[in-house]
Design a protein around this motif. Structure first.
Motif, mmCIF file in Angstrom:
data_model
loop_
_atom_site.group_PDB
_atom_site.id
_atom_site.type_symbol
_atom_site.label_atom_id
_atom_site.label_comp_id
_atom_site.label_asym_id
_atom_site.label_seq_id
_atom_site.Cartn_x
_atom_site.Cartn_y
_atom_site.Cartn_z
ATOM 1 N N SER A 21 90.930 1.964 49.704
ATOM 2 C CA SER A 21 90.386 2.773 48.626
ATOM 3 C C SER A 21 89.973 4.157 49.091
ATOM 4 N N ILE A 247 87.166 -9.125 37.682
ATOM 5 C CA ILE A 247 87.832 -7.918 38.169
ATOM 6 C C ILE A 247 89.135 -7.721 37.398
ATOM 7 N N GLN A 252 93.728 0.487 40.975
ATOM 8 C CA GLN A 252 92.541 0.789 41.766
ATOM 9 C C GLN A 252 91.922 -0.482 42.358
ATOM 10 N N THR A 253 91.788 -1.534 41.534
ATOM 11 C CA THR A 253 91.171 -2.758 42.042
ATOM 12 C C THR A 253 92.088 -3.482 43.016
ATOM 13 N N SER A 256 91.939 -1.514 46.384
ATOM 14 C CA SER A 256 90.640 -1.651 47.042
ATOM 15 C C SER A 256 90.431 -3.051 47.599
ATOM 16 N N LYS A 258 89.577 -5.592 45.714
ATOM 17 C CA LYS A 258 88.619 -6.306 44.880
ATOM 18 C C LYS A 258 89.294 -7.369 44.014
ATOM 19 N N TYR A 259 90.506 -7.072 43.560
ATOM 20 C CA TYR A 259 91.192 -8.043 42.695
ATOM 21 C C TYR A 259 91.562 -9.279 43.519
#
Length: 320
Positions: A21, A247, A252-253, A256, A258-259
């Motif tokens: 990210s 999420i 973007q996720t 990063s 996060k997903y």
């Protein structure tokens, strides 16, 4: 697989992507080489079929004398084709299994080179009119799995069990997914089913595009496929892991980490240690890892590789 095990897997994925990210894509500009000609045979991932086609078309614009033969039959077909010399490049939407590496090494005396070339995610899709917007990993498991190893308290068969009201409440959930040769199938089984078994009622399809189309035009359907195959006829659901945070599936996720269902995309080749690949294969892979190649990754809805990871892949490619 225990809750702790699946949590560890998800943490490993997040760690793999943690630096992405804060990095921007700064791939090198590809420099055309004179007199390049020949053919490249590609066998492997269906998820990456469109991406491979785009790469091959753009590469042939630079080198009209180069030809490609692309067989998108699933990630599990890539290692044996590469091992037996049937293909030059094996696209895979998952890591090589230990057994696949062992089989290759047993024949060639060294391991294949596996290059990370993009970032994708497996998304859960419903049609755009379905009111549901999010699911937990446990709920996903209860929809798709016969074993429910992720710990949900009951099997989920009807939309009302997920809080859907109105005319769809009593509709039975139709479930779609990939076939067993797909890397998407294997990774989804591991991450979303906690290594459990799929229900016999899952409609297994040979391609991600088929899954998306089936979900879009079937009443009360849900299916999993590569995020890059999303169309306007479906929507991707937000997913929560054991932390409880939902999420959404976005570039973007995914980049990063996060997903929860993020993954790398790979191109696997037969590169002996202390030796170079044939020039044609090496130049194609350099193109894939260049600005132009990574632009194609992003245009297809995937996430491009960050600069530091691209440099690592290039060093592995040209080392001899």
């Amino acid at each position: 697989m225990s809750k702790r095990s699946i949590k560890n897997i998800l943490q490993w994925i997040c760690a793999s992507f943690a630096a992405l990210s804060c990095l921007t894509l700064a791939a090198e500009t590809y420099q055309k080489q004179p007199g390049l000609a020949g053919s490249i045979t590609v066998v492997g991932s269906d998820t990456m079929a469109n991406l491979m086609t785009i790469w091959s078309v753009e590469f042939r614009q630079l080198y009209p004398q180069v030809k490609f033969q692309i067989q998108a039959s699933g990630s599990s077909t890539a290692p044996p084709a590469l091992t037996e010399g049937i293909s030059d490049i094996g696209p895979m939407s998952r890591e090589l299994h230990t057994s696949e590496i062992r089989y290759f090494s047993g024949k060639h005396g060294y391991q294949p080179l596996s290059l990370k070339v993009g970032i994708d995610a497996i998304a859960l899709f419903v049609d755009v009119n379905n009111p549901i917007s999010k699911l937990s990993i446990q709920q996903v498991d209860s929809i798709f799995s016969a074993t429910r190893f992720c710990g949900y308290h009951e099997e989920t068969q009807y939309w009302r069990q997920l809080g859907v009201a109105g005319s769809n409440a009593n509709r039975k959930i139709q479930i779609f997914g990939r076939n067993s040769v797909s890397g998407t199938y294997g990774l989804f089984k591991r991450l979303a089913l906690c290594d459990g078994d799929f229900k016999a009622t899952v409609n297994e399809l040979p391609g991600s595009t088929s899954v998306i189309q089936s979900v879009a035009f079937s009443n009360g359907a849900i299916g999993y496929a590569g995020f890059g195959h999303k169309t306007a006829a479906v929507k991707a659901l937000a997913i929560a892991d054991y932390s409880g945070e939902f999420i959404p599936a976005t570039s973007q996720t995914i980049s990063s980490g996060k997903y929860p269902l993020s993954r790398f995309l790979y191109l696997v080749v037969n590169k002996p240690p202390n030796a170079s690949l044939p020039l044609l294969e090496q130049e194609f892979l350099r193109f894939v890892l260049s600005k132009a190649g990574q632009k194609a990754v992003e245009q297809e809805g995937y996430v491009g590789m960050p600069d530091n990871m691209l440099n690592t892949q290039l060093k592995a490619l040209i080392s001899d």
